[in-house]
Design an enzyme around this catalytic site. Structure first.
Site, PDB file in Angstrom:
ATOM      1  N   CYS A   7     -38.999  23.041 -47.385  1.00 31.74           N
ATOM      2  CA  CYS A   7     -38.117  22.443 -46.377  1.00 31.74           C
ATOM      3  C   CYS A   7     -36.665  22.624 -46.795  1.00 31.74           C
ATOM      4  O   CYS A   7     -36.160  21.896 -47.665  1.00 31.74           O
ATOM      5  CB  CYS A   7     -38.427  20.955 -46.223  1.00 31.74           C
ATOM      6  SG  CYS A   7     -40.179  20.627 -45.958  1.00 31.74           S
ATOM      7  N   LYS A  13     -40.168  26.550 -44.040  1.00 31.70           N
ATOM      8  CA  LYS A  13     -41.029  27.711 -44.227  1.00 31.70           C
ATOM      9  C   LYS A  13     -42.410  27.170 -44.591  1.00 31.70           C
ATOM     10  O   LYS A  13     -42.517  26.289 -45.450  1.00 31.70           O
ATOM     11  CB  LYS A  13     -40.519  28.597 -45.379  1.00 31.70           C
ATOM     12  CG  LYS A  13     -39.388  29.562 -45.010  1.00 31.70           C
ATOM     13  CD  LYS A  13     -38.078  28.887 -44.663  1.00 31.70           C
ATOM     14  CE  LYS A  13     -37.448  28.229 -45.877  1.00 31.70           C
ATOM     15  NZ  LYS A  13     -36.178  27.499 -45.495  1.00 31.70           N
ATOM     16  N   ASP A 102     -35.112  23.563 -54.590  1.00 32.94           N
ATOM     17  CA  ASP A 102     -35.432  24.946 -54.205  1.00 32.94           C
ATOM     18  C   ASP A 102     -34.885  25.920 -55.249  1.00 32.94           C
ATOM     19  O   ASP A 102     -35.533  26.909 -55.611  1.00 32.94           O
ATOM     20  CB  ASP A 102     -34.916  25.280 -52.795  1.00 32.94           C
ATOM     21  CG  ASP A 102     -33.436  24.987 -52.596  1.00 32.94           C
ATOM     22  OD1 ASP A 102     -32.808  24.320 -53.454  1.00 32.94           O
ATOM     23  OD2 ASP A 102     -32.883  25.418 -51.560  1.00 32.94           O
TER      24      ASP A 102
HETATM   25  N1  LIG Z   1     -38.123  33.997 -39.089  1.00 32.09           N
HETATM   26  C1  LIG Z   1     -36.919  33.430 -39.270  1.00 32.09           C
HETATM   27  N2  LIG Z   1     -36.642  32.274 -38.668  1.00 32.09           N
HETATM   28  C2  LIG Z   1     -35.448  31.678 -38.840  1.00 32.09           C
HETATM   29  N3  LIG Z   1     -34.463  32.188 -39.609  1.00 32.09           N
HETATM   30  C3  LIG Z   1     -34.674  33.340 -40.228  1.00 32.09           C
HETATM   31  C4  LIG Z   1     -35.926  34.015 -40.104  1.00 32.09           C
HETATM   32  N4  LIG Z   1     -35.848  35.121 -40.854  1.00 32.09           N
HETATM   33  C5  LIG Z   1     -34.617  35.154 -41.408  1.00 32.09           C
HETATM   34  N5  LIG Z   1     -33.887  34.102 -41.010  1.00 32.09           N
HETATM   35  C6  LIG Z   1     -32.522  33.827 -41.452  1.00 32.09           C
HETATM   36  O1  LIG Z   1     -32.631  32.939 -42.534  1.00 32.09           O
HETATM   37  C7  LIG Z   1     -31.499  32.094 -42.604  1.00 32.09           C
HETATM   38  C8  LIG Z   1     -31.957  30.735 -43.118  1.00 32.09           C
HETATM   39  O2  LIG Z   1     -32.540  30.936 -44.387  1.00 32.09           O
HETATM   40  P1  LIG Z   1     -33.480  29.870 -45.047  1.00 32.09           P
HETATM   41  O3  LIG Z   1     -33.779  30.384 -46.426  1.00 32.09           O
HETATM   42  O4  LIG Z   1     -34.636  29.551 -44.172  1.00 32.09           O
HETATM   43  O5  LIG Z   1     -32.494  28.611 -45.102  1.00 32.09           O
HETATM   44  P2  LIG Z   1     -32.750  27.115 -45.554  1.00 32.09           P
HETATM   45  O6  LIG Z   1     -33.724  27.181 -46.704  1.00 32.09           O
HETATM   46  O7  LIG Z   1     -31.406  26.646 -45.951  1.00 32.09           O
HETATM   47  O8  LIG Z   1     -33.302  26.353 -44.382  1.00 32.09           O
HETATM   48  C9  LIG Z   1     -30.865  32.077 -41.223  1.00 32.09           C
HETATM   49  O9  LIG Z   1     -29.508  32.470 -41.343  1.00 32.09           O
HETATM   50  C10 LIG Z   1     -31.634  33.135 -40.436  1.00 32.09           C
HETATM   51  O10 LIG Z   1     -30.763  34.105 -39.910  1.00 32.09           O
HETATM   52  C1  LIG Z   2     -27.626  24.156 -52.734  1.00 32.75           C
HETATM   53  C2  LIG Z   2     -28.572  23.716 -51.640  1.00 32.75           C
HETATM   54  C3  LIG Z   2     -27.780  23.025 -50.543  1.00 32.75           C
HETATM   55  C4  LIG Z   2     -29.248  24.977 -51.060  1.00 32.75           C
HETATM   56  O1  LIG Z   2     -30.042  24.593 -49.957  1.00 32.75           O
HETATM   57  P1  LIG Z   2     -30.563  25.620 -48.843  1.00 32.75           P
HETATM   58  O2  LIG Z   2     -29.488  26.571 -48.518  1.00 32.75           O
HETATM   59  O3  LIG Z   2     -31.728  26.366 -49.482  1.00 32.75           O
HETATM   60  O4  LIG Z   2     -31.013  24.801 -47.681  1.00 32.75           O
HETATM   61  C5  LIG Z   2     -29.713  22.803 -52.207  1.00 32.75           C
HETATM   62  O5  LIG Z   2     -30.314  23.417 -53.299  1.00 32.75           O
HETATM   63  C6  LIG Z   2     -29.165  21.440 -52.618  1.00 32.75           C
HETATM   64  O6  LIG Z   2     -29.009  20.560 -51.820  1.00 32.75           O
HETATM   65  N1  LIG Z   2     -28.884  21.277 -53.925  1.00 32.75           N
HETATM   66  C7  LIG Z   2     -28.380  20.026 -54.494  1.00 32.75           C
HETATM   67  C8  LIG Z   2     -27.048  20.236 -55.138  1.00 32.75           C
HETATM   68  C9  LIG Z   2     -27.116  21.124 -56.357  1.00 32.75           C
HETATM   69  O7  LIG Z   2     -28.053  21.956 -56.516  1.00 32.75           O
HETATM   70  O8  LIG Z   2     -26.219  20.981 -57.187  1.00 32.75           O
HETATM   71  K   LIG Z   3     -33.979  27.304 -49.336  1.00 35.87           K
END
Ligand SMILES: Nc1ncnc2c1ncn2[C@@H]1O[C@H](COP(=O)(O)OP(=O)(O)O)[C@@H](O)[C@H]1O
Ligand SMILES: CC(C)(COP(=O)(O)O)[C@@H](O)C(=O)NCCC(=O)O
Ligand SMILES: [K+]
Length: 249
Positions: A7, A13, A102
């Protein structure tokens, strides 16, 4: 069957594994808890026995999702938690619980797949870099806005930057100087992301010479992949670490 969830700040995912052989039975990316439950309910023959999850969301939000999963599927849910050390990797944060889970799981996954020095780059809502030395010590990392945050900041805080998703997608077919707003913004942000990657590479080289593995992960990893052809693109790196942090026995 085992349900695995990552999440992030923008997307969940998910994937479903067969309990015995860990083959991936189904997977997807969704924008909300409800969309997740709907996608799972739509799977024919789904029989979940366990679930493991990592979240960088607020505790209440994560709890709400866990409750929804328990209500819908009656599964036991294991959530990854912070640790000082797992599988030879030592968390380098002053306060280990503050390190994004993550990031931590991606590091565990990277160090497992390539024991030795690793640079882990994750391109999600934020772009992050983490350095793990050959002996497993986490040397720390960097966080900056990822592609979605960069473009949204420009759209939100300017009066005249407006364009649609089709224009955005087309803009990234090339990286020459833009002749439309969409091209100028999309290519500009993309170059920022690539600049971030190249700077991290330089730093890694100053530590380790050529003796390290670069991992690319996160939804936007493909956008920068051709800037580092020798990197390993591992979209499910967080899931590799999740299985290590939450063994289901
Ligand atoms: N199947 C998909 N659905 C949604 N976003 C996707 C997908 N594949 C690639 N992306 C891209 O992934 C990005 C988000 O990455 P993600 O690692 O899921 O972020 P987070 O972990 O922060 O929620 C978006 O900018 C989007 O363009
Ligand atoms: C840096 C992040 C915002 C990345 O999150 P994501 O882009 O994967 O949604 C996440 O790992 C987070 O909230 N970290 C806590 C702050 C830190 O790692 O210092
Ligand atoms: K992530």
């Amino acid at each position: 069957m085992i349900l695995e969830l990552d999440c992030g700040n923008s997307f969940i995912k998910w994937r479903v594994l067969e309990s015995q052989c860990s083959t991936i039975r189904a997977e997807g990316v969704v924008g909300s808890d409800i969309a997740l439950i709907d996608s799972l309910i739509a799977l024919p023959g789904l029989l979940l026995t366990r679930c493991r999850l990592v979240s960088v969301r607020a505790l209440e939000e994560t709890d709400k999702l866990v409750d929804a999963l328990v209500a819908a599927f009656g599964v036991v849910v294991s959530c990854a938690v912070s640790a000082r050390e797992v599988a030879g990797v030592r968390n380098g944060y002053e306060d280990f619980e503050r390190l994004g889970l993550d990031r931590w799981l991606a590091m565990l996954g990277g160090y497992k797949l390539a024991p030795g020095a690793c640079l882990v780059l994750d391109f999600g809502t934020a772009a992050t870099a983490d350095f793990v030395a050959a002996d497993g010590e986490h040397l720390g990392g960097f966080i900056c806005p990822g592609m979605p945050l960069m473009r949204n900041q420009l759209r939100t805080h300017t009066r005249k930057i407006r364009y649609d998703d089709v224009a955005a997608e087309r803009a990234l077919e090339r990286l020459s100087p833009g002749h439309t707003t969409a091209e100028a913004v999309e290519r500009g942000c993309m170059l920022m992301l690539r600049g971030f990657v190249l700077t991290q590479l330089e730093l890694a080289r100053s530590y380790w010479g050529d003796d390290f593995t670069i991992f690319l992960t996160g939804g936007d990893a493909e956008l920068v992949a051709d800037a580092v052809p020798h990197a390993r693109l591992v979209p499910d790196l967080v899931f590799v670490g999740l299985a290590m942090a939450c063994p289901l026995s």
